[in-house]
Design a protein around this motif. Structure first.
Motif, PDB file in Angstrom:
ATOM      1  N   ALA A 140       0.789  -1.230   0.000  1.00 59.21           N
ATOM      2  CA  ALA A 140       0.000   0.000   0.000  1.00 59.21           C
ATOM      3  C   ALA A 140       0.821   1.281   0.000  1.00 59.21           C
ATOM      4  CB  ALA A 140      -0.961   0.005   1.199  1.00 59.21           C
ATOM      5  N   ALA A 141       1.874   1.335  -0.795  1.00 57.92           N
ATOM      6  CA  ALA A 141       2.609   2.594  -0.932  1.00 57.92           C
ATOM      7  C   ALA A 141       1.706   3.648  -1.551  1.00 57.92           C
ATOM      8  CB  ALA A 141       3.857   2.387  -1.785  1.00 57.92           C
ATOM      9  N   GLY A 142       1.882   4.890  -1.112  1.00 54.44           N
ATOM     10  CA  GLY A 142       1.075   5.959  -1.684  1.00 54.44           C
ATOM     11  C   GLY A 142       1.488   6.297  -3.105  1.00 54.44           C
ATOM     12  N   TRP A 143       2.786   6.186  -3.387  1.00 54.82           N
ATOM     13  CA  TRP A 143       3.292   6.398  -4.742  1.00 54.82           C
ATOM     14  C   TRP A 143       4.676   5.781  -4.820  1.00 54.82           C
ATOM     15  CZ3 TRP A 143       7.289  10.204  -5.848  1.00 54.82           C
ATOM     16  CH2 TRP A 143       7.717  10.929  -4.719  1.00 54.82           C
ATOM     17  N   GLY A 189      -4.740  -3.687  -0.468  1.00 54.64           N
ATOM     18  CA  GLY A 189      -6.102  -4.023  -0.070  1.00 54.64           C
ATOM     19  C   GLY A 189      -7.097  -3.608  -1.136  1.00 54.64           C
ATOM     20  N   LEU A 190      -8.083  -4.438  -1.379  1.00 53.08           N
ATOM     21  CA  LEU A 190      -9.076  -4.122  -2.403  1.00 53.08           C
ATOM     22  C   LEU A 190     -10.009  -2.994  -1.981  1.00 53.08           C
ATOM     23  CD1 LEU A 190     -10.034  -7.640  -3.820  1.00 53.08           C
ATOM     24  CD2 LEU A 190      -8.795  -5.796  -4.964  1.00 53.08           C
ATOM     25  N   GLU A 191      -9.980  -2.627  -0.691  1.00 54.29           N
ATOM     26  CA  GLU A 191     -10.773  -1.498  -0.217  1.00 54.29           C
ATOM     27  C   GLU A 191      -9.922  -0.236  -0.043  1.00 54.29           C
ATOM     28  OE1 GLU A 191     -14.034  -1.931  -0.011  1.00 54.29           O
ATOM     29  OE2 GLU A 191     -13.708  -4.012  -0.602  1.00 54.29           O
ATOM     30  N   ASP A 192      -8.665  -0.290  -0.456  1.00 49.08           N
ATOM     31  CA  ASP A 192      -7.752   0.837  -0.286  1.00 49.08           C
ATOM     32  C   ASP A 192      -7.845   1.770  -1.479  1.00 49.08           C
ATOM     33  OD1 ASP A 192      -5.814   2.549   0.600  1.00 49.08           O
ATOM     34  OD2 ASP A 192      -4.212   1.055   0.721  1.00 49.08           O
ATOM     35  N   SER A 193      -9.022   2.357  -1.662  1.00 49.42           N
ATOM     36  CA  SER A 193      -9.273   3.166  -2.854  1.00 49.42           C
ATOM     37  C   SER A 193      -9.570   4.630  -2.540  1.00 49.42           C
ATOM     38  CB  SER A 193     -10.438   2.566  -3.652  1.00 49.42           C
ATOM     39  OG  SER A 193     -11.604   2.501  -2.849  1.00 49.42           O
ATOM     40  N   LEU A 194      -9.471   5.024  -1.271  1.00 48.60           N
ATOM     41  CA  LEU A 194      -9.782   6.399  -0.895  1.00 48.60           C
ATOM     42  C   LEU A 194      -8.625   7.336  -1.230  1.00 48.60           C
ATOM     43  CD1 LEU A 194     -11.468   5.892   2.595  1.00 48.60           C
ATOM     44  CD2 LEU A 194     -12.586   6.204   0.362  1.00 48.60           C
ATOM     45  N   ARG A 195      -8.965   8.533  -1.690  1.00 50.95           N
ATOM     46  CA  ARG A 195      -7.959   9.579  -1.898  1.00 50.95           C
ATOM     47  C   ARG A 195      -7.921  10.439  -0.623  1.00 50.95           C
ATOM     48  NH1 ARG A 195      -5.900  10.841  -6.744  1.00 50.95           N
ATOM     49  NH2 ARG A 195      -6.236  13.097  -6.593  1.00 50.95           N
ATOM     50  N   ASP A 196      -7.359   9.841   0.428  1.00 53.94           N
ATOM     51  CA  ASP A 196      -7.359  10.478   1.734  1.00 53.94           C
ATOM     52  C   ASP A 196      -6.254  11.528   1.828  1.00 53.94           C
ATOM     53  OD1 ASP A 196      -4.884   8.994   2.502  1.00 53.94           O
ATOM     54  OD2 ASP A 196      -6.235   7.277   2.470  1.00 53.94           O
ATOM     55  N   HIS A 241      -3.763  -8.969  -4.236  1.00 52.66           N
ATOM     56  CA  HIS A 241      -4.862  -8.176  -3.705  1.00 52.66           C
ATOM     57  C   HIS A 241      -5.381  -8.820  -2.420  1.00 52.66           C
ATOM     58  CE1 HIS A 241      -4.963  -7.000  -8.045  1.00 52.66           C
ATOM     59  NE2 HIS A 241      -5.136  -5.819  -7.494  1.00 52.66           N
ATOM     60  N   LEU A 242      -5.645  -7.990  -1.420  1.00 52.73           N
ATOM     61  CA  LEU A 242      -6.116  -8.464  -0.127  1.00 52.73           C
ATOM     62  C   LEU A 242      -7.594  -8.102   0.023  1.00 52.73           C
ATOM     63  CD1 LEU A 242      -3.065  -7.249   2.007  1.00 52.73           C
ATOM     64  CD2 LEU A 242      -3.393  -9.496   0.942  1.00 52.73           C
ATOM     65  N   PRO A 243      -8.504  -9.067  -0.117  1.00 53.11           N
ATOM     66  CA  PRO A 243      -9.946  -8.777  -0.063  1.00 53.11           C
ATOM     67  C   PRO A 243     -10.361  -8.204   1.294  1.00 53.11           C
ATOM     68  CG  PRO A 243      -9.531 -10.969  -0.970  1.00 53.11           C
ATOM     69  CD  PRO A 243      -8.232 -10.488  -0.402  1.00 53.11           C
ATOM     70  N   GLY A 244     -11.242  -7.213   1.252  1.00 50.67           N
ATOM     71  CA  GLY A 244     -11.805  -6.656   2.470  1.00 50.67           C
ATOM     72  C   GLY A 244     -10.872  -5.786   3.279  1.00 50.67           C
ATOM     73  N   VAL A 245      -9.710  -5.444   2.734  1.00 51.27           N
ATOM     74  CA  VAL A 245      -8.707  -4.687   3.477  1.00 51.27           C
ATOM     75  C   VAL A 245      -8.602  -3.274   2.922  1.00 51.27           C
ATOM     76  CG1 VAL A 245      -6.243  -4.500   4.007  1.00 51.27           C
ATOM     77  CG2 VAL A 245      -7.381  -6.721   4.095  1.00 51.27           C
ATOM     78  N   ALA A 250      -2.752  -3.228  10.397  1.00 52.56           N
ATOM     79  CA  ALA A 250      -3.206  -4.177  11.415  1.00 52.56           C
ATOM     80  C   ALA A 250      -4.340  -5.029  10.868  1.00 52.56           C
ATOM     81  CB  ALA A 250      -3.639  -3.435  12.675  1.00 52.56           C
ATOM     82  N   GLN A 251      -5.273  -4.411  10.139  1.00 50.35           N
ATOM     83  CA  GLN A 251      -6.362  -5.165   9.519  1.00 50.35           C
ATOM     84  C   GLN A 251      -5.822  -6.149   8.497  1.00 50.35           C
ATOM     85  OE1 GLN A 251      -8.744  -3.090   6.614  1.00 50.35           O
ATOM     86  NE2 GLN A 251     -10.620  -4.161   7.228  1.00 50.35           N
ATOM     87  N   ALA A 252      -4.842  -5.725   7.711  1.00 53.84           N
ATOM     88  CA  ALA A 252      -4.259  -6.607   6.698  1.00 53.84           C
ATOM     89  C   ALA A 252      -3.593  -7.813   7.340  1.00 53.84           C
ATOM     90  CB  ALA A 252      -3.257  -5.829   5.851  1.00 53.84           C
ATOM     91  N   ILE A 253      -2.980  -7.599   8.496  1.00 53.60           N
ATOM     92  CA  ILE A 253      -2.306  -8.704   9.189  1.00 53.60           C
ATOM     93  C   ILE A 253      -3.322  -9.630   9.846  1.00 53.60           C
ATOM     94  CG2 ILE A 253      -0.825  -9.239  11.170  1.00 53.60           C
ATOM     95  CD1 ILE A 253       0.802  -6.721  10.425  1.00 53.60           C
ATOM     96  N   ARG A 254      -4.311  -9.060  10.511  1.00 49.51           N
ATOM     97  CA  ARG A 254      -5.284  -9.871  11.254  1.00 49.51           C
ATOM     98  C   ARG A 254      -6.282 -10.582  10.336  1.00 49.51           C
ATOM     99  NH1 ARG A 254      -5.435  -5.105  15.076  1.00 49.51           N
ATOM    100  NH2 ARG A 254      -4.182  -5.723  16.878  1.00 49.51           N
ATOM    101  N   ASP A 255      -6.749  -9.873   9.307  1.00 50.15           N
ATOM    102  CA  ASP A 255      -7.828 -10.413   8.471  1.00 50.15           C
ATOM    103  C   ASP A 255      -7.334 -11.085   7.197  1.00 50.15           C
ATOM    104  OD1 ASP A 255      -9.419  -9.264  10.386  1.00 50.15           O
ATOM    105  OD2 ASP A 255     -10.158  -7.626   9.119  1.00 50.15           O
ATOM    106  N   ALA A 256      -6.167 -10.687   6.705  1.00 54.63           N
ATOM    107  CA  ALA A 256      -5.691 -11.229   5.426  1.00 54.63           C
ATOM    108  C   ALA A 256      -4.358 -11.955   5.544  1.00 54.63           C
ATOM    109  CB  ALA A 256      -5.586 -10.102   4.391  1.00 54.63           C
TER     110      ALA A 256
END
Length: 279
Positions: A140-143, A189-196, A241-245, A250-256
């Motif tokens: 999940a690098a930003g760029w 993560g497949l949910e890592d799509s926000l431009r935060d 790709h990590l589904p639901g992440v 921490a979520q990627a480690i615990r859930d995926a």
């Protein structure tokens, strides 16, 4: 006959370098597998202590030494990219040299894992010092700094009108062939799509690498493969790709099972053994 019970030990280290002081905690499992040490780099949340807790069970199960540096905000306001204002790469090299004096396992290449800002530092460190890196794991690098001379540094390895870009672009170019021979694993993560707010946004970056971390991971992998093939190198890079992440290590480690995937490594078919992930 009574036999002593050995447990995982976590030791603390603090190493000064010409660029600044860097602390780290080292997870030393009771039994060692012989695999190279794994260096885990946090993102801008700087959650080094949490990563020690999350990686400790996997380190024990896999028998891997795990090093978790802590780039604190007061000492390292900018740690994601080596530049004139900050040299986290030199601090990391000093830490590895210090640990090599204690344990010969650090004398050779180490595996790298980084999440978000840590993934930015990890791939840039690998571009500068590929001889110090075994497997490179990026989550999940930003760029990215793409291995492409048609784009000016720091987005690529080309040189623009800015004089300060010249030495940095050349440093990365010098080690490019060795960098493109590394084994690289990219996770997103497949949910890592926000431009935060933490995501870097510029018109050029959005146009070339994409609008989201998912798109930028895909762009990096594609450019890495193209650059390797152009030099006659068979690229060893994969994208998982990590589904639901989302953007949460921490979520990627615990859930995926991300820590398990990184600590065990990946075989040529791109699959991992089925293993229980410690909660």
């Amino acid at each position: 006959m009574h036999r002593p019970t050995f447990k995982t030990i976590v030791t603390s280290h603090r190493v000064a370098s010409s660029s600044g002081t860097l602390p780290a905690r080292v997870i030393n499992p009771a039994g060692l597998s012989g695999l190279p040490p794994l260096v885990v780099l946090h993102g801008i949340s700087r959650n080094a202590d949490e990563l020690v807790d999350l990686f400790a069970p996997v380190a024990e199960k896999r028998g891997r030494i795990v090093v978790v540096p802590h780039f604190s905000e007061p000492d390292w306001p900018h740690f994601q990219r080596p530049c004139r204002a900050a040299r986290p790469d030199q601090a990391l090299l000093a830490m590895l040299s210090h640990l090599a004096m204690i344990d010969n396992a650090f004398a050779g290449p180490v595996d790298l894992f980084g999440h978000s800002g840590g993934a930015q530092l990890a791939h840039r460190f690998a571009m500068l010092y590929p001889h110090r890196v075994g497997q490179l794991n990026l989550a999940a690098a930003g760029w990215y700094c793409l291995p492409d001379t048609s784009m000016a540094y720091p987005y690529g390895l080309g040189i623009d009108a800015e004089p300060t870009s010249l030495p940095w672009a050349r440093r990365h170019q010098q080690a490019l062939s060795a960098y493109l021979r590394l084994s690289v694993r990219v996770f997103i993560g497949l949910e890592d799509s926000l431009r935060d707010d933490a995501l870097r946004k510029t018109p050029q970056l959005d146009r070339v690498q994409g609008l989201t971390r998912i798109a930028r991971a895909q762009t990096y992998v594609a450019h890495f493969r193209k650059a390797a093939q152009a030099l006659g190198i068979t690229p060893d890079i994969s994208l998982t790709h990590l589904p639901g992440v989302g953007h949460d290590v921490a979520q990627a480690i615990r859930d995926a099972g991300l820590a398990t995937k990184v600590a065990w490594g990946v075989n040529t078919s791109g699959t991992w053994p089925s293993l229980a992930v410690a909660s």
